[in-house]
Write a protein that holds these residues in place. Structure first.
Motif, PDB file in Angstrom:
ATOM      1  N   GLY A  89       0.793  -1.220   0.000  1.00 50.91           N
ATOM      2  CA  GLY A  89       0.000   0.000   0.000  1.00 50.91           C
ATOM      3  C   GLY A  89       0.819   1.259   0.000  1.00 50.91           C
ATOM      4  N   GLY A  90       2.153   1.140   0.051  1.00 46.69           N
ATOM      5  CA  GLY A  90       2.992   2.327   0.054  1.00 46.69           C
ATOM      6  C   GLY A  90       2.869   3.124  -1.223  1.00 46.69           C
ATOM      7  N   GLY A  91       2.683   2.419  -2.353  1.00 49.51           N
ATOM      8  CA  GLY A  91       2.547   3.119  -3.628  1.00 49.51           C
ATOM      9  C   GLY A  91       1.161   2.971  -4.201  1.00 49.51           C
ATOM     10  N   SER A  92       0.188   2.746  -3.317  1.00 52.89           N
ATOM     11  CA  SER A  92      -1.172   2.534  -3.793  1.00 52.89           C
ATOM     12  C   SER A  92      -1.735   3.827  -4.370  1.00 52.89           C
ATOM     13  N   THR A  93      -2.919   3.710  -4.974  1.00 58.18           N
ATOM     14  CA  THR A  93      -3.536   4.876  -5.590  1.00 58.18           C
ATOM     15  C   THR A  93      -3.783   5.965  -4.564  1.00 58.18           C
ATOM     16  N   ALA A  94      -4.219   5.554  -3.376  1.00 62.00           N
ATOM     17  CA  ALA A  94      -4.528   6.551  -2.345  1.00 62.00           C
ATOM     18  C   ALA A  94      -3.270   7.337  -1.979  1.00 62.00           C
ATOM     19  N   ALA A  95      -2.154   6.604  -1.730  1.00 61.04           N
ATOM     20  CA  ALA A  95      -0.917   7.281  -1.326  1.00 61.04           C
ATOM     21  C   ALA A  95      -0.401   8.176  -2.452  1.00 61.04           C
ATOM     22  N   THR A  96      -0.417   7.633  -3.693  1.00 58.93           N
ATOM     23  CA  THR A  96       0.069   8.422  -4.829  1.00 58.93           C
ATOM     24  C   THR A  96      -0.775   9.668  -5.008  1.00 58.93           C
ATOM     25  N   GLY A  97      -2.103   9.492  -4.966  1.00 59.02           N
ATOM     26  CA  GLY A  97      -2.993  10.634  -5.160  1.00 59.02           C
ATOM     27  C   GLY A  97      -2.796  11.677  -4.075  1.00 59.02           C
ATOM     28  N   ALA A  98      -2.678  11.214  -2.830  1.00 56.63           N
ATOM     29  CA  ALA A  98      -2.521  12.161  -1.724  1.00 56.63           C
ATOM     30  C   ALA A  98      -1.251  12.988  -1.891  1.00 56.63           C
ATOM     31  N   SER A  99      -0.133  12.314  -2.203  1.00 55.25           N
ATOM     32  CA  SER A  99       1.100  13.094  -2.310  1.00 55.25           C
ATOM     33  C   SER A  99       1.083  13.968  -3.553  1.00 55.25           C
ATOM     34  N   LEU A 100       0.417  13.484  -4.615  1.00 55.32           N
ATOM     35  CA  LEU A 100       0.372  14.281  -5.851  1.00 55.32           C
ATOM     36  C   LEU A 100      -0.422  15.558  -5.639  1.00 55.32           C
ATOM     37  N   PHE A 101      -1.587  15.442  -5.008  1.00 59.50           N
ATOM     38  CA  PHE A 101      -2.457  16.611  -4.908  1.00 59.50           C
ATOM     39  C   PHE A 101      -2.241  17.395  -3.624  1.00 59.50           C
ATOM     40  N   ARG A 102      -1.389  16.884  -2.729  1.00 54.98           N
ATOM     41  CA  ARG A 102      -1.114  17.655  -1.524  1.00 54.98           C
ATOM     42  C   ARG A 102       0.194  18.425  -1.670  1.00 54.98           C
ATOM     43  N   TYR A 103       1.231  17.735  -2.218  1.00 53.18           N
ATOM     44  CA  TYR A 103       2.548  18.364  -2.249  1.00 53.18           C
ATOM     45  C   TYR A 103       3.003  18.769  -3.641  1.00 53.18           C
TER      46      TYR A 103
END
Lengths: 318, 214
Positions: B145-159
């Motif tokens: 889950g480290g590179g899951s969609t949720a993690a990727t999306g969160a870092s993409l749209f947060r940072y």
């Protein structure tokens, strides 16, 4: 480990049996709708043995590879066309509580990405046949498949946006009955674009037997040709199951959850019937009409659905 | 910013583990990496153009598997969707439409191949030294889950919103540019309208009977 193996085996069995059921249904439905007598003879009652006869026919035909062909690519092409559908079947949820081959986190994404590989099979088949008509057919298939992939992706994105997740079981967990009217445009776009992806009538211009001699598959005989046919029917299965899961609520229905798989199957086969129905009743689209339809009708509709989903989603969350 | 990202992926503490006791995942990673390298080498050395593109499929597919092994599921599927489903298909399309004889095409060899080899080796050397030097003793525990969609999306749209938007504008500009370029030839010469069957008018009287015979 054993569990995973069993699930893979189950998906394989489904891949090998369900398309045959759809094929048999196609024979019978076409026979009834068009008053055809051919498929009604073999085996007596309703021509039940027609499919067996077809299988025997394919198996006994000689495997021919044209002398000028690129042997290995030619022989690999049917496998490349069929394999993506097997992988996709693994990811489609059939029932609640983990009744799925392999729960994939980015389900929609996986499914649409892997289905996109199938086009390589057509291109390889068309090129390796060393036949200019096959090559033209392959290129036409590829052009069509690439045009129709975009509306399909956009329609899928709309559902993912509505659910707030890209996992297929996750989408079904979020499902409410009013999604069906809400996502109706997307469902139409997805299903139609999927039909075109499979090159089924009325979108079968690249393989139309009377136009360009079965497109990329002119030189194929026997079992390899049967594999291409199988991949077409497996494609119908996958498309209908996906439409049922994404737009019609998959396992949701009036029956209790333990019978969810029954609902998925019923919806899938109802949609498969529609696919066959479309083949029997619609006239074939011409090549330029085909491309126009994708770029000027389906994509704007998909974008409209996306906007609608966004607006309602924001309105709900407030 | 970095700490939050690291929290999503795991700690970067110095390795307490050695390289001599690899786990199963690491072995598979190396094996797939070798397969990718082999496919890539064949892809640039084969004399058959279409085979080169098909070996590229194998190499890029292998890369997707590597991403999966690093738990970056979302990136893996993006790789499949964009590189296998679109880029390679476009390459094949172009090759097959222009020139793709079955068999060897000797004219496809470039005289620059030794320079190209040198550049490739230099680039690879630089990258490998850089990456090894940057992450010398750090160890990321790959939890699911480290590179899951949720993690990727969160870092993409947060940072990374600003780079994302800049890229989007760039791609949009490219899209508009492509449309503009493809439309410039439209005014020159009358084309038959799609959807209508038109027969050409005979140019002069002598050509007319021939056309009618057809």
């Amino acid at each position: 480990m054993l569990d995973t193996l069993l699930r893979c085996l189950a998906a394989l069995v489904v891949l090998l049996t369900f398309p045959l059921i759809i094929g048999q249904t196609e024979h019978k439905v076409m026979a009834h709708m068009q008053g055809r007598l051919g498929p009604m003879y073999a085996g007596g009652f309703h021509g039940w043995a027609q499919l067996v006869a077809d299988g025997v026919k394919f198996a006994q035909k000689e495997e021919i590879v044209p002398a000028g062909a690129d042997r290995r690519v030619f022989q690999l092409a049917p496998a490349v066309a069929l394999l993506p559908y097997l992988l996709v079947l693994l990811a489609i949820p059939v029932g609640p509580n983990g009744f799925v081959g392999e729960a994939i986190d980015a389900g929609i994404f996986f499914v649409l990405a892997v289905m996109g590989i199938g086009v390589l099979g057509s291109l390889m088949a068309g090129w390796a046949s060393a036949n200019k008509f096959s090559l033209l057919g392959g290129l036409r298939s590829a052009a069509q498949l690439m045009s129709y992939e975009l509306p399909m992706l956009l329609a899928g994105a709309s559902v993912a946006m509505a659910a707030g997740t890209v996992s297929l079981p996750g989408i079904l967990d979020q499902f409410h009955w009013w999604w069906i009217p809400w996502q109706a445009i997307g469902a139409f776009v997805f299903f139609t674009a999927g039909l075109a992806e499979l090159q089924r009538p009325p979108f079968d211009m690249p393989v139309a037997d009377s136009e360009i001699i079965f497109g990329a598959y002119t030189e194929y005989t026997g079992l390899r040709f049967a594999l291409f046919l199988l991949s077409e029917f497996a494609g119908i299965l996958v498309l209908c199951a996906l439409t049922a899961v994404l737009f019609l609520g998959g396992w949701h229905g009036p029956l209790p959850d333990s019978l969810g798989w029954l609902w998925t199957l019923l919806k899938t086969f109802a949609l498969a019937f529609v696919v066959i129905w479309a083949r029997v009743t619609f006239p074939r689209l011409r090549e330029d009409q085909l491309m126009r339809f994708a770029w000027t009708v389906l994509i704007p509709l998909a974008l409209l659905q996306l906007a609608l989903t966004g607006i309602i989603k924001v309105a709900i969350s407030q | 910013m970095t700490t939050a990202l690291l929290a999503a992926t795991g700690s970067l503490s110095p390795a307490a583990r050695g390289f001599l006791s690899p786990t199963g995942v690491e072995i598979v990673f190396v094996l797939v990496g070798l397969a990718v390298l082999g496919a890539a080498l064949i892809s640039v050395t084969t004399k058959q153009l279409v085979h080169a593109a098909l070996w590229l499929v194998v190499a890029l597919g292998g890369l997707a598997i590597e991403f999966l092994l690093l738990t970056a599921e979302f990136v893996a599927w993006v790789q499949v969707l964009i590189y296998l489903g679109s880029v390679v298909v476009l390459v094949l399309f172009g090759l097959m439409l222009t020139r793709a004889p079955i068999g060897r095409s000797p004219d496809a060899d470039s005289g620059n191949r030794w320079i190209a080899l040198g550049v490739a080796l230099a680039a690879a050397g630089t990258l490998v030294t850089l990456v090894v030097d940057a992450f010398r003793t750090s160890w990321i525990d790959l939890s699911a889950g480290g590179g899951s969609t949720a993690a990727t999306g969160a870092s993409l749209f947060r940072y990374w919103v600003l780079p994302f938007e800049a890229l989007s504008v760039l791609l949009l500009a490219a899209l508009v540019g492509a449309i503009v370029i493809s439309r410039t030839g439209k005014d020159s010469g009358a084309r038959p309208r799609p959807g209508k069957l038109r027969t050409r008018r005979p140019v002069d009287a002598s050509a007319a009977p021939q056309q009618q015979e057809r």
